[in-house]
Design a protein around this motif. Structure first.
Motif, PDB file in Angstrom:
ATOM      1  N   LEU A   3       0.825  -1.197   0.000  1.00 38.65           N
ATOM      2  CA  LEU A   3       0.000   0.000   0.000  1.00 38.65           C
ATOM      3  C   LEU A   3       0.865   1.256   0.000  1.00 38.65           C
ATOM      4  CD1 LEU A   3      -2.617  -0.973   2.734  1.00 38.65           C
ATOM      5  CD2 LEU A   3      -2.925  -1.038   0.265  1.00 38.65           C
ATOM      6  N   HIS A   4       0.342   2.310  -0.602  1.00 44.09           N
ATOM      7  CA  HIS A   4       0.998   3.616  -0.520  1.00 44.09           C
ATOM      8  C   HIS A   4       0.843   4.140   0.909  1.00 44.09           C
ATOM      9  CE1 HIS A   4       1.547   4.025  -4.865  1.00 44.09           C
ATOM     10  NE2 HIS A   4       0.350   3.460  -4.985  1.00 44.09           N
ATOM     11  N   GLU A   5       1.741   5.017   1.327  1.00 43.91           N
ATOM     12  CA  GLU A   5       1.663   5.577   2.678  1.00 43.91           C
ATOM     13  C   GLU A   5       0.462   6.496   2.864  1.00 43.91           C
ATOM     14  OE1 GLU A   5       5.225   7.223   4.347  1.00 43.91           O
ATOM     15  OE2 GLU A   5       6.453   5.708   3.348  1.00 43.91           O
ATOM     16  N   THR A   6       0.092   7.203   1.804  1.00 39.36           N
ATOM     17  CA  THR A   6      -1.055   8.114   1.848  1.00 39.36           C
ATOM     18  C   THR A   6      -1.932   7.832   0.634  1.00 39.36           C
ATOM     19  OG1 THR A   6       0.122   9.815   0.591  1.00 39.36           O
ATOM     20  CG2 THR A   6       0.276   9.938   3.009  1.00 39.36           C
ATOM     21  N   PRO A   7      -3.181   8.305   0.653  1.00 40.48           N
ATOM     22  CA  PRO A   7      -4.031   8.113  -0.532  1.00 40.48           C
ATOM     23  C   PRO A   7      -3.364   8.679  -1.782  1.00 40.48           C
ATOM     24  CG  PRO A   7      -5.367   8.824   1.302  1.00 40.48           C
ATOM     25  CD  PRO A   7      -3.917   8.940   1.743  1.00 40.48           C
ATOM     26  N   LEU A   8      -3.463   7.933  -2.882  1.00 40.29           N
ATOM     27  CA  LEU A   8      -2.871   8.337  -4.147  1.00 40.29           C
ATOM     28  C   LEU A   8      -3.791   9.341  -4.827  1.00 40.29           C
ATOM     29  CD1 LEU A   8      -0.717   8.018  -6.334  1.00 40.29           C
ATOM     30  CD2 LEU A   8      -1.963   6.030  -7.166  1.00 40.29           C
ATOM     31  N   LEU A   9      -3.354  10.605  -4.870  1.00 45.16           N
ATOM     32  CA  LEU A   9      -4.132  11.675  -5.493  1.00 45.16           C
ATOM     33  C   LEU A   9      -3.228  12.507  -6.385  1.00 45.16           C
ATOM     34  CD1 LEU A   9      -6.077  13.022  -2.370  1.00 45.16           C
ATOM     35  CD2 LEU A   9      -7.047  11.707  -4.249  1.00 45.16           C
ATOM     36  N   PHE A  10      -3.735  12.891  -7.538  1.00 43.26           N
ATOM     37  CA  PHE A  10      -3.029  13.827  -8.404  1.00 43.26           C
ATOM     38  C   PHE A  10      -3.445  15.238  -8.010  1.00 43.26           C
ATOM     39  CE2 PHE A  10      -2.777   9.987 -10.968  1.00 43.26           C
ATOM     40  CZ  PHE A  10      -1.449  10.034 -11.373  1.00 43.26           C
ATOM     41  N   ASP A  11      -2.646  16.220  -8.383  1.00 45.91           N
ATOM     42  CA  ASP A  11      -2.964  17.607  -8.056  1.00 45.91           C
ATOM     43  C   ASP A  11      -4.334  18.010  -8.589  1.00 45.91           C
ATOM     44  OD1 ASP A  11      -0.586  17.937  -6.710  1.00 45.91           O
ATOM     45  OD2 ASP A  11       0.446  18.879  -8.404  1.00 45.91           O
TER      46      ASP A  11
END
Length: 158
Positions: A3-11
């Motif tokens: 898992l990524h450390e934080t939610p995967l969000l683009f700008d």
């Protein structure tokens, strides 16, 4: 891959998805990858920590890399909404996987927005997840407010 450390969000999606009221593209990708569908209302029934966990799953094309997304989603939906996601058969060869041809929707939306149409070369150099996003943003006939910001963020506009 974990898992990524934080939610995967683009700008481009931070304004609409940072608080996870709306589904981030990473969640949409994994829903489509596994052939699962939930409504926005169902997404919003999930507690914020569960939505954040779903947004941390990897977005690799290989469905075997992280098979726990679908299991986590089912458990969360049963626990918090007493519902199950709807199943559908994913498209076997979606347009975004083809690095050698820009999908018609991307071409059409680029023209509608008055933007340069991405070249096949630039399209092919995009990460598959970014190709997925642009294709997803152009699935409806009307323009998406996120399309041009995504094109800019992905380096397809000067």
């Amino acid at each position: 891959m974990g898992l990524h450390e934080t939610p995967l969000l683009f700008d481009f999606e931070r304004v609409s998805s940072e608080d996870l009221t709306y589904m981030p593209m990473s969640v949409r990708f994994n829903l489509d990858r596994f052939g699962l569908r939930i409504s926005l209302a169902q997404w919003q029934l999930l507690p914020h920590p569960d939505r954040a966990l779903l947004a941390r799953f990897p977005v690799d094309e290989d469905a075997q890399i992280e098979p726990n997304f679908d299991h986590a989603l089912f458990e969360m939906m049963r626990t918090h909404a007493n519902l199950e996601p709807e199943w559908f058969s994913p498209e076997p060869e979606p347009a975004w996987r083809n690095a050698a041809a820009v999908p018609e929707g991307v071409l059409t939306h680029s023209r509608m927005a008055g933007a340069n149409v991405p070249s096949v070369e630039r399209w092919g150099k995009l990460d598959p997840f970014k190709r997925y996003i642009l294709t997803k943003l152009t699935r409806k006939p009307e323009a998406s407010h996120d399309f041009l910001p995504a094109m800019r963020e992905f380096g397809l506009m000067e």
